[in-house]
Design a protein around this motif. Structure first.
Motif, PDB file in Angstrom:
ATOM      1  N   ARG A 288     -34.816 -18.274  31.102  1.00 13.85           N
ATOM      2  CA  ARG A 288     -35.720 -18.187  32.249  1.00 13.85           C
ATOM      3  C   ARG A 288     -34.959 -18.098  33.568  1.00 13.85           C
ATOM      4  O   ARG A 288     -35.442 -17.531  34.530  1.00 13.85           O
ATOM      5  CB  ARG A 288     -36.639 -19.417  32.273  1.00 13.85           C
TER       6      ARG A 288
ATOM      7  N   ARG B 292     -46.291 -27.494  20.617  1.00  8.40           N
ATOM      8  CA  ARG B 292     -45.181 -27.579  21.573  1.00  8.40           C
ATOM      9  C   ARG B 292     -44.046 -26.642  21.175  1.00  8.40           C
ATOM     10  O   ARG B 292     -43.512 -25.899  22.000  1.00  8.40           O
ATOM     11  CB  ARG B 292     -44.641 -29.024  21.657  1.00  8.40           C
TER      12      ARG B 292
ATOM     13  N   PRO C  92     -47.756 -24.517  29.259  1.00  7.97           N
ATOM     14  CA  PRO C  92     -47.356 -25.509  28.267  1.00  7.97           C
ATOM     15  C   PRO C  92     -48.582 -26.227  27.710  1.00  7.97           C
ATOM     16  O   PRO C  92     -49.521 -26.511  28.461  1.00  7.97           O
ATOM     17  CB  PRO C  92     -46.472 -26.481  29.054  1.00  7.97           C
TER      18      PRO C  92
ATOM     19  N   PRO D  73     -38.013 -18.949  37.293  1.00  6.31           N
ATOM     20  CA  PRO D  73     -37.688 -20.332  36.985  1.00  6.31           C
ATOM     21  C   PRO D  73     -38.888 -21.168  36.580  1.00  6.31           C
ATOM     22  O   PRO D  73     -40.038 -20.751  36.697  1.00  6.31           O
ATOM     23  CB  PRO D  73     -37.075 -20.843  38.286  1.00  6.31           C
ATOM     24  N   LEU D  74     -38.606 -22.355  36.077  1.00  4.32           N
ATOM     25  CA  LEU D  74     -39.649 -23.208  35.515  1.00  4.32           C
ATOM     26  C   LEU D  74     -40.679 -23.653  36.553  1.00  4.32           C
ATOM     27  O   LEU D  74     -40.362 -23.870  37.709  1.00  4.32           O
ATOM     28  CB  LEU D  74     -39.011 -24.454  34.906  1.00  4.32           C
ATOM     29  N   THR D  75     -41.910 -23.794  36.105  1.00  7.49           N
ATOM     30  CA  THR D  75     -42.997 -24.283  36.948  1.00  7.49           C
ATOM     31  C   THR D  75     -43.093 -25.818  36.807  1.00  7.49           C
ATOM     32  O   THR D  75     -42.553 -26.377  35.846  1.00  7.49           O
ATOM     33  CB  THR D  75     -44.333 -23.686  36.493  1.00  7.49           C
ATOM     34  N   PRO D  76     -43.781 -26.480  37.722  1.00  9.64           N
ATOM     35  CA  PRO D  76     -43.950 -27.934  37.593  1.00  9.64           C
ATOM     36  C   PRO D  76     -44.558 -28.330  36.244  1.00  9.64           C
ATOM     37  O   PRO D  76     -44.136 -29.321  35.644  1.00  9.64           O
ATOM     38  CB  PRO D  76     -44.898 -28.284  38.741  1.00  9.64           C
ATOM     39  N   ALA D  77     -45.525 -27.540  35.773  1.00  8.43           N
ATOM     40  CA  ALA D  77     -46.140 -27.878  34.487  1.00  8.43           C
ATOM     41  C   ALA D  77     -45.104 -27.813  33.363  1.00  8.43           C
ATOM     42  O   ALA D  77     -45.109 -28.623  32.431  1.00  8.43           O
ATOM     43  CB  ALA D  77     -47.292 -26.928  34.186  1.00  8.43           C
ATOM     44  N   GLU D  78     -44.191 -26.861  33.467  1.00  5.58           N
ATOM     45  CA  GLU D  78     -43.155 -26.748  32.445  1.00  5.58           C
ATOM     46  C   GLU D  78     -42.125 -27.869  32.569  1.00  5.58           C
ATOM     47  O   GLU D  78     -41.581 -28.347  31.569  1.00  5.58           O
ATOM     48  CB  GLU D  78     -42.477 -25.371  32.535  1.00  5.58           C
TER      49      GLU D  78
ATOM     50  N   ALA E   4     -42.872 -30.828  33.530  1.00  2.02           N
ATOM     51  CA  ALA E   4     -43.544 -31.977  32.912  1.00  2.02           C
ATOM     52  C   ALA E   4     -43.462 -31.884  31.391  1.00  2.02           C
ATOM     53  O   ALA E   4     -43.232 -32.874  30.699  1.00  2.02           O
ATOM     54  CB  ALA E   4     -45.002 -32.025  33.357  1.00  2.02           C
ATOM     55  N   PHE E   5     -43.612 -30.676  30.884  1.00  2.00           N
ATOM     56  CA  PHE E   5     -43.503 -30.441  29.444  1.00  2.00           C
ATOM     57  C   PHE E   5     -42.122 -30.881  28.944  1.00  2.00           C
ATOM     58  O   PHE E   5     -41.995 -31.547  27.911  1.00  2.00           O
ATOM     59  CB  PHE E   5     -43.743 -28.952  29.174  1.00  2.00           C
ATOM     60  N   LEU E   6     -41.084 -30.509  29.681  1.00  2.00           N
ATOM     61  CA  LEU E   6     -39.725 -30.906  29.308  1.00  2.00           C
ATOM     62  C   LEU E   6     -39.564 -32.416  29.355  1.00  2.00           C
ATOM     63  O   LEU E   6     -38.918 -33.015  28.500  1.00  2.00           O
ATOM     64  CB  LEU E   6     -38.714 -30.296  30.282  1.00  2.00           C
TER      65      LEU E   6
ATOM     66  N   GLU F  55     -41.682 -34.582  28.749  1.00  2.00           N
ATOM     67  CA  GLU F  55     -42.329 -35.205  27.597  1.00  2.00           C
ATOM     68  C   GLU F  55     -41.479 -35.153  26.331  1.00  2.00           C
ATOM     69  O   GLU F  55     -41.824 -35.735  25.319  1.00  2.00           O
ATOM     70  CB  GLU F  55     -43.689 -34.526  27.318  1.00  2.00           C
TER      71      GLU F  55
ATOM     72  N   GLU G  94     -41.009 -36.974  37.718  1.00  2.00           N
ATOM     73  CA  GLU G  94     -42.016 -36.572  36.732  1.00  2.00           C
ATOM     74  C   GLU G  94     -42.276 -37.680  35.705  1.00  2.00           C
ATOM     75  O   GLU G  94     -43.419 -37.893  35.282  1.00  2.00           O
ATOM     76  CB  GLU G  94     -41.642 -35.246  36.061  1.00  2.00           C
TER      77      GLU G  94
ATOM     78  N   LEU H 205     -37.630 -32.123  39.097  1.00  2.00           N
ATOM     79  CA  LEU H 205     -38.869 -31.719  39.756  1.00  2.00           C
ATOM     80  C   LEU H 205     -38.627 -31.463  41.248  1.00  2.00           C
ATOM     81  O   LEU H 205     -39.213 -30.569  41.846  1.00  2.00           O
ATOM     82  CB  LEU H 205     -39.953 -32.787  39.568  1.00  2.00           C
TER      83      LEU H 205
ATOM     84  N   THR I 102     -37.184 -28.101  41.401  1.00  2.00           N
ATOM     85  CA  THR I 102     -38.237 -27.122  41.170  1.00  2.00           C
ATOM     86  C   THR I 102     -39.023 -26.833  42.444  1.00  2.00           C
ATOM     87  O   THR I 102     -39.435 -25.716  42.698  1.00  2.00           O
ATOM     88  CB  THR I 102     -39.186 -27.651  40.073  1.00  2.00           C
TER      89      THR I 102
END
Lengths: 211, 181, 216, 200
Positions: free
Chosen positions: A33, A84, C164, D11-16, D18-20, D22, D106, D161, D164
């Motif tokens: 990415r 996931r 996600p 690049p990664l979004t905030p939702a992503e 958060a996914f990471l 987790e 996060e 975050l 980000t």
């Protein structure tokens, strides 16, 4: 990326092999990415993970309809994890397709980069280029004179800025910025925003990670 | 160089004043007269994609010049001075939609050593201002409408991306805290 | 001046990038730009004819310059044409990926254009699609290509959501009796005030219909 | 440039992020027994309440929502500790405190949402402290962005975050400055020479 911390902690708990694969896929996804260019396809990793995904899907399918609440709950957990992992794989592949579409001719004509594609990706790229070519021909290009003097190849901007983190102790740890006399030291734990070209080699060697 | 990039193509359409140093047959259409010659000494504004190739010999210092290029009005000394004095009050967009890209191209054609520094400083100072506006949740409405209207295309993208990331983070943080109840 | 029409196309492309729907294909401008290129090419051929293949730019700087300008114009036109078509192609591909039915889109835009055409009494509008026939053909072929690539990854659902996953399973309370429903993992009986932990996708319709309430 | 939504690019979004987040491991105290579970990410050993065990955060959050476990907050996420760090951050305007983990913001957010009851009672105080911490650091980040150059900038100890949040802007400035400074003369001369070949 604090995958290492995560692993450390998981190692302490003696968690087996699967963890490494998920961590690797996660890092490959983040790198794909962030990097301006396409990175080597993780063939073996994807094969192992796809096999595990298939097994879990099968498990869910065979157990579906089982009325035991305990089994039922386990299935919920398995499915949640499955979503996931599927998301990670999907987003990884889609990030690659985006670059394959954007830099198709560059990838196709640069042997070292072309080798980074999986066989299905390469065949997608070729067919896609073929379709585009016929489309342009049919729409207006037929009968056009040949033109010289400009490259139509879309190349990745290897000087594009990226965020990265030094994850290993590096022996020759000076990063130089091409075309300038600027240089700086890469010490484990450092985070930089810098041109991709300055850290590209370290990234491909796994000493610096994109974040 | 990005062949298909729309902004790159629009950058290429921005104009530069050129003076023809020789008479050229059949080029009258460049000044709006078809089927005539363009005379030595004629001044016309040509888009970058044309001016650059005709003017490059000037920079190379070889052969006879076909055209001599001048600074576009957007980069004239008067504007340069205004940028040095107070970069955030200049309406770049009305000067050129792709202002910095125009500057970059002119730097490849003319010896304008001070221009690099002026453009870099201008961009830095204005970027800081853009960041402030982008983080303001009311954004455009409350303040700085004038300033934001005067952003060039590159700056607009910068504003857009900062505004969107600020919004996305806020959404993430408040979304999570709200669902808590 | 040469190149102006090409610029118009690129300005169209710039606007297109910020739209959610594909605007009508600018066939008239495309045709004009294409004609411009052919005219320029004919000019060049005619200008070079007297030299019988022995043209020396150093001896004829003025002619060389005239030729150069024409070449640059053609090159510019070609770039504008390619960029315009490419932006549209990318949007078409985006529709294929997002699974929106292209033929529906075509139909919808046809109706809209036809309506507008009827309203302003323009003959041009009626029956026109926002996609050119070549683009429609391209869309079909790209759908096939995409299907072939997707087929390599059936377990992943490559065109699935790029958000996600969050809250795949949710707690719901039954608001009214609704009898038995089938879910992916068996049947459940919905009795008022009972609670379930279910896959969100399975019950979205029941939530919308007011049978279930999502709990947090 | 237009980013068509059909592609996962950039690049990664905030939702992503958060996914990471987790995917991190966290300690829980199970309230129910659970058989061992063979997940793709590794084997989850059986739960024997009240024996603590470490599991991925996404799993902990799910179990918590089902009231099947309590989450043991990570040691750094306590009011006294955040207060201490906030003091360091306020007193040192030129650096970011290294005592915060990479995913502090996060993680704190996810845990405050999911299990305020596990965070030592008064989560209101913790919230206020965390907000203060975020604001102090945001101010410094803003300051740091003013130092962006065409070459590089060190940004040690920023959280993911937080990165980000400023990534797009920082990239835009660095790329923009680079292009202003880059000489395009060579490209131009090459183009000219290629062009001249049409007469050969």
């Amino acid at each position: 990326m604090d995958i290492d911390d995560l692993l450390q902690e998981l190692d302490d708990n003696q968690v087996p092999s699967g963890t490494r694969d998920i961590a690797d896929l996660t890092q490959s996804w983040i790198a794909e990415r962030s990097a301006p260019e396409i990175l080597p396809f993780q063939t073996a990793l994807l094969e192992r993970l796809m096999e595990r995904i298939r097994q879990q899907i099968e498990l869910v399918e065979t157990q579906t309809g089982n009325l035991d609440p305990k089994t039922n709950f386990c299935l919920i957990l398995i499915q949640t994890e499955l979503e996931r992992v599927k998301f990670l794989v999907r987003s990884y592949l889609r990030a690659r397709i985006h670059k394959i579409d954007k830099h198709s001719i560059y990838i196709l004509t640069t042997p070292s980069i072309r080798g980074r594609l999986s066989p299905p990706e390469l065949s997608y790229l070729k067919s896609h280029l073929g379709l585009l070519n016929s489309h342009f021909l049919a729409s207006f290009l037929r009968g056009f004179p040949e033109h010289w003097g400009i490259s139509m190849v879309e190349e990745p901007d290897l000087d594009g800025a990226v965020f990265c983190k030094v994850v290993k102790d590096i022996e020759d740890n000076i990063a130089r910025i091409p075309g300038t006399d600027a240089e700086f030291k890469l010490t484990k734990g450092d985070v930089y925003v810098v041109r991709y070209s300055a850290v590209r080699e370290f990234i491909l060697r796994g000493e610096v990670e994109l974040i | 160089m990005s062949y298909y990039d729309i902004d790159a193509i629009l950058t290429d359409a921005q104009k530069v004043p050129c003076t023809f140093e020789i008479t050229i047959p059949g080029l009258g259409y460049l000044e709006g007269n078809s089927n005539t010659d363009i005379k030595q000494g004629t001044r016309v504004e040509l888009p970058l994609w044309l001016a650059e190739m005709l003017g490059v010999s000037q920079r190379l210092g070889t052969e006879q010049n076909v055209v001599t290029l001048d600074l576009p009005p957007a980069l004239a000394p008067r504007v340069q001075n205004a940028l040095k004095a107070n970069p955030c009050t200049v309406d770049l967009r009305s000067l050129a939609s792709h202002y910095y890209s125009l500057g970059e191209r002119i730097l490849g054609l003319l010896e304008e050593d001070e221009l690099v520094d002026i453009l870099s400083e201008t961009f830095k100072k204005r970027a800081a201002e853009i960041a402030d506006h982008a983080h303001n949740p009311q954004g455009v409405i409350s303040s700085g409408g004038e300033f934001l209207k005067g952003l060039d295309e590159n700056e607009r993208q910068l504003f857009k991306i900062s505004h969107e990331s600020a919004k996305a983070i806020r959404a993430f943080l408040s979304d999570r805290s709200n669902t808590k109840k | 001046m040469y190149g102006d029409l090409g610029l118009k196309l690129v300005q169209h492309a710039k606007r297109t990038q910020s739209l959610s729907q594909l605007p009508p294909y600018q066939s008239d401008i495309v045709r004009s730009v294409t004609r411009e290129v052919r005219d320029l090419d004919r000019d060049v051929t005619e200008m070079l004819e007297p030299f019988n293949g022995h043209f020396d730019p150093a001896e004829e700087p003025a002619t060389a310059c005239s030729l150069l300008v024409r070449h640059l114009c053609m090159r510019r036109d070609k770039r504008c044409l390619l960029a315009y078509h490419r932006v549209r192609v990318e949007m078409i591909e985006g529709m294929c990926w997002s699974g929106s039915d292209l033929l529906d889109q075509v139909q919808a835009s046809q109706n809209k254009v036809a309506e507008e055409g009827a309203r302003i009494g323009s003959a041009e509008g009626s029956g026109a699609s926002s996609l050119s026939p070549e683009e429609e053909e391209y869309a079909r072929q790209y759908e096939d290509l995409l299907a072939a690539y997707k087929g390599q990854w059936t377990d992943i659902d490559l065109t699935g959501s790029l958000e996600p996953p969050r809250d795949l399973f949710i707690d719901v309370r039954v608001l009214k009796d609704a009898g038995e429903i089938q879910t992916e993992y068996g049947a459940i009986t919905l009795t008022k005030n009972s609670q379930f932990f279910v896959r969100q996708g399975d019950v979205e319709r029941l939530i919308a219909q007011g049978f279930l309430q999502k709990l947090n | 440039m237009n980013n068509n939504n059909h592609s996962a690019n950039g690049p990664l979004t905030p939702a992503e992020v958060a996914f990471l987040c987790e995917a991190q491991s966290i300690t829980i105290i199970p309230r129910q027994r659970l058989d061992g579970l063979d997940l793709i990410g590794g084997y989850i050993p059986p739960f024997h309440p009240p024996q603590r065990t470490a599991i991925p955060l996404w799993l902990a959050l799910l179990l918590k929502r089902q009231r099947r476990c309590n989450i043991v907050p990570p040691p750094w996420l306590s009011a006294p500790n955040i207060e201490r760090i906030l003091k360091i951050e306020t007193e040192n305007q030129n650096f970011f405190c290294p005592d915060l983990p990479y995913r502090w913001l996060e993680t704190a957010e996810l845990l405050l949402e999911a299990c305020p009851d596990d965070l030592g009672g008064d989560d209101g105080e913790l919230r206020v402290l965390l907000r203060g911490l975020r604001e102090v650091r945001q101010g410094k980040v803003r300051e740091g962005l003013g130092k962006l150059e065409a070459t590089y900038l060190q940004m040690n100890n920023l959280g993911l975050l937080e990165i980000t949040e400023v990534r797009g802007f920082a990239k835009g400035v660095v790329d923009g400055l680079r292009k202003i400074g880059a000489s395009i003369e060579v490209e131009l001369v090459l183009g000219w020479m290629m062009m001249m070949m049409i007469f050969r």
